[in-house]
Structure formats: structure tokens, C-alpha cells
Design a protein around this motif. Structure first.
Motif, PDB file in Angstrom:
ATOM      1  N   PHE A 445       0.294  -9.388  11.509  1.00  0.00           N
ATOM      2  CA  PHE A 445      -1.121  -9.234  11.177  1.00  0.00           C
ATOM      3  C   PHE A 445      -1.365  -8.011  10.309  1.00  0.00           C
ATOM      4  O   PHE A 445      -2.016  -8.086   9.263  1.00  0.00           O
ATOM      5  N   VAL A 446      -0.849  -6.847  10.735  1.00  0.00           N
ATOM      6  CA  VAL A 446      -1.091  -5.605   9.994  1.00  0.00           C
ATOM      7  C   VAL A 446      -0.483  -5.651   8.595  1.00  0.00           C
ATOM      8  O   VAL A 446      -1.173  -5.331   7.617  1.00  0.00           O
ATOM      9  N   PRO A 447       0.797  -6.060   8.430  1.00  0.00           N
ATOM     10  CA  PRO A 447       1.320  -6.159   7.065  1.00  0.00           C
ATOM     11  C   PRO A 447       0.533  -7.138   6.200  1.00  0.00           C
ATOM     12  O   PRO A 447       0.341  -6.898   5.011  1.00  0.00           O
ATOM     13  N   CYS A 448       0.062  -8.238   6.790  1.00  0.00           N
ATOM     14  CA  CYS A 448      -0.707  -9.226   6.034  1.00  0.00           C
ATOM     15  C   CYS A 448      -2.048  -8.646   5.603  1.00  0.00           C
ATOM     16  O   CYS A 448      -2.450  -8.772   4.451  1.00  0.00           O
ATOM     17  N   ALA A 449      -2.748  -7.980   6.536  1.00  0.00           N
ATOM     18  CA  ALA A 449      -4.053  -7.392   6.221  1.00  0.00           C
ATOM     19  C   ALA A 449      -3.924  -6.306   5.162  1.00  0.00           C
ATOM     20  O   ALA A 449      -4.730  -6.230   4.224  1.00  0.00           O
ATOM     21  N   MET A 450      -2.906  -5.467   5.281  1.00  0.00           N
ATOM     22  CA  MET A 450      -2.735  -4.365   4.346  1.00  0.00           C
ATOM     23  C   MET A 450      -2.084  -4.805   3.035  1.00  0.00           C
ATOM     24  O   MET A 450      -2.038  -4.035   2.080  1.00  0.00           O
ATOM     25  N   GLY A 451      -1.629  -6.045   2.995  1.00  0.00           N
ATOM     26  CA  GLY A 451      -1.067  -6.580   1.764  1.00  0.00           C
ATOM     27  C   GLY A 451      -2.118  -7.140   0.823  1.00  0.00           C
ATOM     28  O   GLY A 451      -1.809  -7.492  -0.317  1.00  0.00           O
ATOM     29  N   THR A 452      -3.373  -7.237   1.284  1.00  0.00           N
ATOM     30  CA  THR A 452      -4.461  -7.716   0.433  1.00  0.00           C
ATOM     31  C   THR A 452      -5.150  -6.535  -0.240  1.00  0.00           C
ATOM     32  O   THR A 452      -4.811  -5.378  -0.022  1.00  0.00           O
ATOM     33  N   GLU A 453      -6.161  -6.851  -1.065  1.00  0.00           N
ATOM     34  CA  GLU A 453      -6.921  -5.823  -1.761  1.00  0.00           C
ATOM     35  C   GLU A 453      -8.045  -5.248  -0.898  1.00  0.00           C
ATOM     36  O   GLU A 453      -8.712  -4.296  -1.299  1.00  0.00           O
ATOM     37  N   VAL A 454      -8.290  -5.830   0.263  1.00  0.00           N
ATOM     38  CA  VAL A 454      -9.329  -5.317   1.153  1.00  0.00           C
ATOM     39  C   VAL A 454      -8.886  -3.943   1.660  1.00  0.00           C
ATOM     40  O   VAL A 454      -7.801  -3.815   2.230  1.00  0.00           O
ATOM     41  N   PRO A 455      -9.694  -2.891   1.466  1.00  0.00           N
ATOM     42  CA  PRO A 455      -9.262  -1.520   1.782  1.00  0.00           C
ATOM     43  C   PRO A 455      -9.330  -1.174   3.257  1.00  0.00           C
ATOM     44  O   PRO A 455     -10.089  -0.308   3.691  1.00  0.00           O
ATOM     45  N   VAL A 456      -8.521  -1.849   4.043  1.00  0.00           N
ATOM     46  CA  VAL A 456      -8.490  -1.566   5.479  1.00  0.00           C
ATOM     47  C   VAL A 456      -7.517  -0.426   5.743  1.00  0.00           C
ATOM     48  O   VAL A 456      -6.436  -0.367   5.159  1.00  0.00           O
ATOM     49  N   LYS A 457      -7.906   0.501   6.617  1.00  0.00           N
ATOM     50  CA  LYS A 457      -7.081   1.667   6.927  1.00  0.00           C
ATOM     51  C   LYS A 457      -6.269   1.423   8.197  1.00  0.00           C
ATOM     52  O   LYS A 457      -6.772   0.840   9.156  1.00  0.00           O
ATOM     53  N   PHE A 458      -5.031   1.895   8.191  1.00  0.00           N
ATOM     54  CA  PHE A 458      -4.174   1.706   9.356  1.00  0.00           C
ATOM     55  C   PHE A 458      -4.750   2.412  10.583  1.00  0.00           C
ATOM     56  O   PHE A 458      -4.695   1.878  11.695  1.00  0.00           O
ATOM     57  N   SER A 459      -5.296   3.599  10.400  1.00  0.00           N
ATOM     58  CA  SER A 459      -5.889   4.313  11.532  1.00  0.00           C
ATOM     59  C   SER A 459      -7.043   3.519  12.134  1.00  0.00           C
ATOM     60  O   SER A 459      -7.213   3.475  13.359  1.00  0.00           O
ATOM     61  N   HIS A 460      -7.820   2.874  11.284  1.00  0.00           N
ATOM     62  CA  HIS A 460      -8.919   2.040  11.771  1.00  0.00           C
ATOM     63  C   HIS A 460      -8.394   0.832  12.535  1.00  0.00           C
ATOM     64  O   HIS A 460      -8.970   0.433  13.557  1.00  0.00           O
ATOM     65  N   LEU A 461      -7.301   0.251  12.051  1.00  0.00           N
ATOM     66  CA  LEU A 461      -6.718  -0.910  12.735  1.00  0.00           C
ATOM     67  C   LEU A 461      -6.297  -0.531  14.155  1.00  0.00           C
ATOM     68  O   LEU A 461      -6.504  -1.298  15.099  1.00  0.00           O
TER      69      LEU A 461
END
Length: 490
Positions: A445-461
């Protein structure tokens, strides 16, 4: 009369594109149909056996490819997984190095994890095709009693092969669902609920259902497209990614099977339908709270840089005509399906490369951490007070805490903790629901989410996962106590 006149301006081809393409998208993701059991032989190429089942087209195609390229005697999928991982490494150093090394420290750290994951993946491929593994890698290739196989085989079979087939299959049909007006048509009606209740556009509802029936990656890719085309803001995109794009029905079925909820031999009945709908409902209830608290509530409503903002309009009357107008405008402006499929598959490849190499690292790391160290158990005790409320004690309390914690690493592992032995139905039920409703996990899930252009932060995840897990334990515990008041042992 004016609305009718407005609808007349659209050509017959625009109507056909909207109706036929959208109908096919609905069929591909939402309409179950029966397929008999089959096994195909082409010369010496014997496919794996596929059981008779009722499923959606996307899942049938996934089973078809898996039977052809993995479960039969033509074991080609591990090489495909490796090739996708190789693409991720090439992407890191030659195609898009600036995205990995010149943005944030977290992205750089994840890039290193991907490289390590690819090295591990290469060792696994050498073992599969050449029967050789390095002596110091026994921990990876020797069988583990708790898993029933080696860690290498578990990660490859249960995680990597599945996602490297299911993600492209979902992406192949995704344009028909989201690009030709259906999302916008449905969005007009459900935005009356989505805006006040979830603070999200109506488009979020159909994307959630797509992810639930297809795969969380389908949700991520759809959100990425909506964000880049100006139809969603940064906050809306991150909220949908982290609060509504949960694992698919396939994962739910695996969790329910491993926890015994679909096994009628336990108590003379199956809890599948109860489990499915309660998991769906709890996901919504947790999202309702999550979007109103930090960090999701503090993310700005900015649009993708360079995109022309195209937010949903507030419509209170003439909903049908308004829905048709929005849908037909999208269908009329959209390019042909082959171009859209090509674009989505290109975007998917970028995501898939990240998932393949990243999951190879996180999936292996998580399973090793659980199998050989007490760390997961120790960290899991942060959930001790919440499970204790619902009557868990002794070994069951320890397993519940461990299962909740390990779900952050890999979504299928919690169910394995109760797949063997005598455990209460309350515990079984909660360990089947919690990985679904907490949504976020490191393995893919995390690699997939962070692989897109949506600026999601790992700390937020990490924060969102912790919030969702605590809320999920409390809400799921209430349902579990109602369903299993005597806390039956099975």
C-alpha cells in the motif's frame, strides 16, 4: 425545456461513448458472473487449475493469467515480477532520478529500500530458476512452521505475484469506469452525502467501490488521474487514498478463509456476508472521523501544479440533467479508449515498479520481523488497553495486539496467527476486519501510494494508520461483542 435543449447538443457518438464504455466499466468491476472450472493444455504447457467461481471480469482475468503464468508448469510470473523490479531500479537512476533523490529524504530512503528489495528479489529468482541460494540466506529460503513454507515463497506467492497481476488487470479496465462520465454522473447524486458527511467529492464514492471490488491500487491510480487533471485537490486525494482505498474483496476472502469465518464446519454457518458488509461499514465510519482530525484535516486544498481546477459544482435541483451534462461533457472531450488505456498503463508501470521492489523489501522485512524477533509483539502492546476493553486476556490478548501491529507491515499476516489452533470467534473476527479497516500497510500500500503524484507524506501515513487502527479496534470490538457475546472458541 432548457435542460432538454442542452442535452440535445451532444452527438449520438458522445451518448454511445458514455453509455457503452461506462456500462463495460461497471461490468468489468461490479458484475459477478460464473466461470466453470478449467485447466488448459497447450502442448507441454499445462496451466494451473482454476476452480469454478462467481466473480467479476477483472478477477477472472487475474485468475486466468495466474493459471497461465504461475500455478501451472510454466512458472514465468516470478521473472515478470523481477523484470518489473528491474524497471524500478532503472527508473531510480536513469528515467526519473530527480523524483527519488532530489525531493525529500523520505523518498531517498524509500529508494534505498527499493534497491535492497530488488537485491533480495534477485536472490529469490536465482533460487526459483536455478535452485541456488547463498548459504547465509537460509533464513529466507528454509521453511518456517508458522508460514507453512519459506519466507521467500510466501512473499512471492502471497504478495508479489498477486499484486503484479491484479494491478495491471485493474488498470486495463479502469479508463472505462472513470474516464467516460460514469464517475461524474454518479458523483452528482452522491456528492449531497459525500460533502457534508466525508468532506469529499461525490467522485470519491465510486473510486472507493472500485478499490473495494478491484484493488487498492486501482483506487490510487484513479485518484492520481483525478488529481493530475484538476478534478480533486491535494486534501481530497490524500483522504481518498488513505481512508477509502482499502484492500479488495480478494484480500477480504483470503482473510476470512484464514480466520475461519467462511468455514461452515466451525459453527455450522459461514460469516462471510456479515464480515464483508461490516468491514465495509466500519471503513466508512472510521473515514468519517479520520477526515476531521489531524493530519487529514490540515492538508491544504491545493490543486496539482499546472492543472486547471475542475471541482464539482454544487447542484441541488435538476440532478439528472446536471449529472448527464457533466458526464457527456467528459465523454465528449475524452480521447479514445486505446489512448487512455495506454496512458493509464504507463502510469501503472511507474506505480508497479515501486510496488514490486518496495514490497519485496517491506514484505520480507515484516515477515522476518514477526517470525524471528519479539519486536512486533512488544510494539503491539500499545493497543493493549483497547483490546482489554472487549474481554481479551492471556494469549488471546497477546495475539490480538501482535496481529494489529503486524498489519501495518503486511495485511495478510494477522489472519495467519489464528489459522491454526483454538481461538475465539471474537478474536478471529477482529483479526479479519482490522487489516481491512486500518487500510495502510508497508508491504504494498505505502509504496503504491507514494509511487503516484499525490503528495502523501510517509509521516502522515504512519499517524493515519495509528489513528485508524485505534478507531477500528473500538468500533470493530463493539460489533464483535454483539455478534459473539459468549466469545465462542473455535
Amino acid at each position: 425545456m432548457a435542460a432538454t435543449t442542452t442535452l440535445k447538443k451532444y452527438s449520438a457518438s458522445t451518448w454511445i461513448r458514455f453509455i457503452l464504455y461506462s456500462a463495460f466499466g461497471v461490468f468489468a468491476f461490479f458484475i459477478n458472473f460464473n466461470m466453470p472450472a478449467y485447466q488448459i493444455n497447450i502442448g507441454g504447457w499445462q496451466w494451473g487449475a482454476v476452480a469454478a467461481q462467481s466473480n467479476v471480469l477483472c478477477s477472472h482475468l487475474t485468475n486466468f493469467i495466474k493459471a497461465a503464468l504461475y500455478t501451472g508448469n510454466f512458472n514465468f510470473m516470478p521473472f515478470v515480477v523481477w523484470a518489473i523490479g528491474l524497471y524500478a531500479v532503472v527508473d531510480l537512476f536513469w528515467l526519473r532520478p530527480e523524483k527519488a533523490w532530489k525531493t525529500t529524504k523520505i523518498n531517498a530512503v524509500f529508494a534505498v529500500f527499493k534497491i535492497i528489495g530488488f537485491v533480495v528479489l534477485t536472490m529469490v529468482i536465482i533460487d526459483i530458476y536455478f535452485g541456488f541460494h547463498f548459504g547465509f540466506m537460509g533464513w529466507l529460503f528454509n521453511d518456517v512452521d508458522a508460514l507453512g513454507t519459506s519466507i521467500a515463497n510466501f512473499v512471492m506467492a502471497k504478495i508479489l505475484v498477486t499484486i503484479c497481476i491484479s494491478i495491471p488487470c485493474a488498470s486495463l479496465f479502469l479508463p472505462f469506469l472513470v474516464d467516460y462520465g460514469l464517475v461524474d454522473f454518479v458523483g452528482v447524486f452522491v456528492r449531497l452525502i459525500m460533502r457534508p458527511v466525508f468532506k469529499l467529492p461525490g467522485r470519491a464514492a465510486i473510486i472507493m467501490v472500485t478499490a473495494f471490488l478491484g484493488n487498492f491500487s486501482a483506487g490510487h491510480i484513479a485518484v492520481n488521474d483525478q488529481y493530475k487533471t484538476g478534478r480533486m485537490t491535494e486534501r481530497e486525494s490524500v483522504c481518498i487514498d488513505t481512508s477509502l482505498s482499502t484492500v479488495s474483496v480478494g484480500f477480504l476472502l483470503a482473510l476470512a478463509t484464514n480466520t475461519g469465518l467462511v468455514n461452515a464446519d466451525l459453527w455450522g454457518k459461514s460469516y462471510w456476508n456479515t464480515y464483508f458488509w461490516i468491514a465495509f461499514l466500519i471503513t466508512l465510519l472510521v473515514a468519517l472521523i479520520g477526515v476531521r482530525i489531524y493530519p487529514l484535516s490540515k492538508i491544504p486544498d491545493n490543486y496539482y501544479p499546472g492543472a486547471t481546477p475542475n471541482p464539482e459544482k454544487v447542484i441541488k435541483t435538476g440532478l439528472v440533467n446536471a449529472a448527464l451534462t457533466e458526464a457527456l461533457d467528459i465523454a465528449e472531450a475524452q480521447s479514445n479508449p486505446l489512448k487512455r488505456i495506454g496512458y493509464i498503463m504507463k502510469e501503472t508501470m511507474n506505480v508497479l515498479g515501486t510496488v514490486s521492489a518496495g514490497t519485496s523489501f517491506f514484505g520480507t522485512f515484516g515477515v522476518v520481523l514477526y517470525t524471528f524477533t519479539p519486536i512486533v509483539g512488544w510494539l503491539g502492546y500499545i493497543f493493549w488497553p483497547f483490546f482489554r476493553i472487549f474481554g481479551f486476556t492471556g494469549e488471546e490478548l497477546s495475539i490480538a495486539c501482535t496481529g494489529a501491529m503486524i498489519s501495518f507491515v503486511e495485511v495478510t499476516v494477522p489472519a495467519l496467527l489464528v489459522s491454526v489452533g483454538q481461538w475465539s470467534m471474537r478474536l478471529r473476527f477482529m483479526l479479519a476486519v482490522l487489516p481491512v479497516t486500518s487500510i495502510i500497510f508497508l508491504a504494498s500500500f505505502v509504496p503504491c501510494a507514494m509511487g503516484t503524484e499525490v503528495p502523501v507524506k510517509f509521516s502522515h501515513l504512519c499517524i493515519i494508520w495509528l489513528e485508524r487502527m485505534i478507531l477500528s479496534i473500538i468500533i470493530t470490538g463493539i460489533f464483535a461483542c454483539i455478534l459473539f457475546p459468549a466469545n465462542m472458541i473455535a
